[in-house]
Design an enzyme around this catalytic site. Sequence first.
Site, mmCIF file in Angstrom:
data_model
loop_
_atom_site.group_PDB
_atom_site.id
_atom_site.type_symbol
_atom_site.label_atom_id
_atom_site.label_comp_id
_atom_site.label_asym_id
_atom_site.label_seq_id
_atom_site.Cartn_x
_atom_site.Cartn_y
_atom_site.Cartn_z
ATOM 1 C CB SER A 59 -4.563 -6.760 4.596
ATOM 2 O OG SER A 59 -4.146 -5.500 4.149
ATOM 3 C CE LYS A 67 -13.479 -7.708 3.891
ATOM 4 N NZ LYS A 67 -12.227 -7.167 3.401
ATOM 5 C CG HIS A 93 -1.892 -1.068 1.362
ATOM 6 N ND1 HIS A 93 -2.136 -1.750 2.526
ATOM 7 C CD2 HIS A 93 -2.739 -1.607 0.440
ATOM 8 C CE1 HIS A 93 -3.092 -2.644 2.335
ATOM 9 N NE2 HIS A 93 -3.468 -2.593 1.082
ATOM 10 N NE ARG A 115 -3.010 -7.716 -4.105
ATOM 11 C CZ ARG A 115 -3.767 -7.867 -3.034
ATOM 12 N NH1 ARG A 115 -3.191 -8.060 -1.879
ATOM 13 N NH2 ARG A 115 -5.077 -7.833 -3.110
HETATM 14 P P1 ADP Z 1 -9.889 -3.952 -0.177
HETATM 15 O O1 ADP Z 1 -10.180 -4.283 1.243
HETATM 16 O O2 ADP Z 1 -10.631 -2.754 -0.704
HETATM 17 O O3 ADP Z 1 -9.928 -5.096 -1.147
HETATM 18 P P2 ADP Z 1 -7.071 -3.605 0.554
HETATM 19 O O4 ADP Z 1 -7.136 -2.775 1.773
HETATM 20 O O5 ADP Z 1 -6.665 -5.011 0.695
HETATM 21 O O6 ADP Z 1 -8.414 -3.453 -0.264
HETATM 22 O O7 ADP Z 1 -6.143 -2.886 -0.510
HETATM 23 C C1 ADP Z 1 -6.451 -1.591 -1.001
HETATM 24 C C2 ADP Z 1 -6.002 -1.481 -2.436
HETATM 25 O O8 ADP Z 1 -4.601 -1.752 -2.521
HETATM 26 C C3 ADP Z 1 -6.673 -2.468 -3.396
HETATM 27 O O9 ADP Z 1 -6.823 -1.824 -4.640
HETATM 28 C C4 ADP Z 1 -5.673 -3.590 -3.503
HETATM 29 O O10 ADP Z 1 -5.765 -4.269 -4.745
HETATM 30 C C5 ADP Z 1 -4.370 -2.808 -3.423
HETATM 31 N N1 ADP Z 1 -3.277 -3.625 -2.936
HETATM 32 C C6 ADP Z 1 -3.297 -4.507 -1.925
HETATM 33 N N2 ADP Z 1 -2.090 -5.086 -1.766
HETATM 34 C C7 ADP Z 1 -1.280 -4.553 -2.711
HETATM 35 C C8 ADP Z 1 0.099 -4.747 -3.070
HETATM 36 N N3 ADP Z 1 0.853 -5.637 -2.444
HETATM 37 N N4 ADP Z 1 0.588 -4.014 -4.077
HETATM 38 C C9 ADP Z 1 -0.207 -3.139 -4.734
HETATM 39 N N5 ADP Z 1 -1.494 -2.920 -4.465
HETATM 40 C C10 ADP Z 1 -2.035 -3.602 -3.457
#
Ligand code: ADP
Length: 168
Positions: A132, A45, A21, A94
């Site tokens: 995450s 969630k 992120h 990703r």
């Molecule tokens: P959500 O809960 O909305 O799916 P996340 O909090 O997991 O999203 O992630 C927020 C954004 O960051 C999403 O667009 C996700 O695809 C992106 N993201 C998550 N991990 C990575 C990473 N390792 N590299 C690049 N982008 C990421």
Amino acid sequence: MNRGARIAVYTGSFDPYHLGHQNIVRRASRLFDRLVIGVGENPEKRSVFSQEERVTMIEELVEELPNVDVRGFSGLAVRFVREEGARVLLRGIRALSDIEYEFTMTLTNSTLDEEIETVFLMADKEYGHLSSTLIRQIAALGGDLRGFVPEPVIGRLEARFRQKVGQA
Ligand code: ADP
């Protein structure tokens, strides 16, 4: 902010915020005049950190980036993007496995508000494996979190999972 400013809103749960992120945020902060990190609340969630905790944590981690702000939001992402005066919804992507979900969300969001454009930044090669979910699993199993999350997040994650074990 001047009227023609390019503003993007990067939405997610960020539970927890990790190095993937942070990499997207740094890169986007160079591409846009202003970047708003929208920390979502999903009532379906159960999160490890409350929305308020996530906002505070991320604020500390982006302190050095003057054009980046952090805000909590609930409800429709496209509505939040408009409230921030933006027309760009930023997402990170990703592996191929992300595409199906992001494709559905992008088409849904453009049906809800056709003026909002979703823009994707591809994960950096160093962070493409980070999620995450994976980090929560490592934390729950007491693994070493260095290389996954920014330093200040490590202690907070460890403390949160110690608490959980204590409660079990
Ligand atoms: P959500 O809960 O909305 O799916 P996340 O909090 O997991 O999203 O992630 C927020 C954004 O960051 C999403 O667009 C996700 O695809 C992106 N993201 C998550 N991990 C990575 C990473 N390792 N590299 C690049 N982008 C990421």
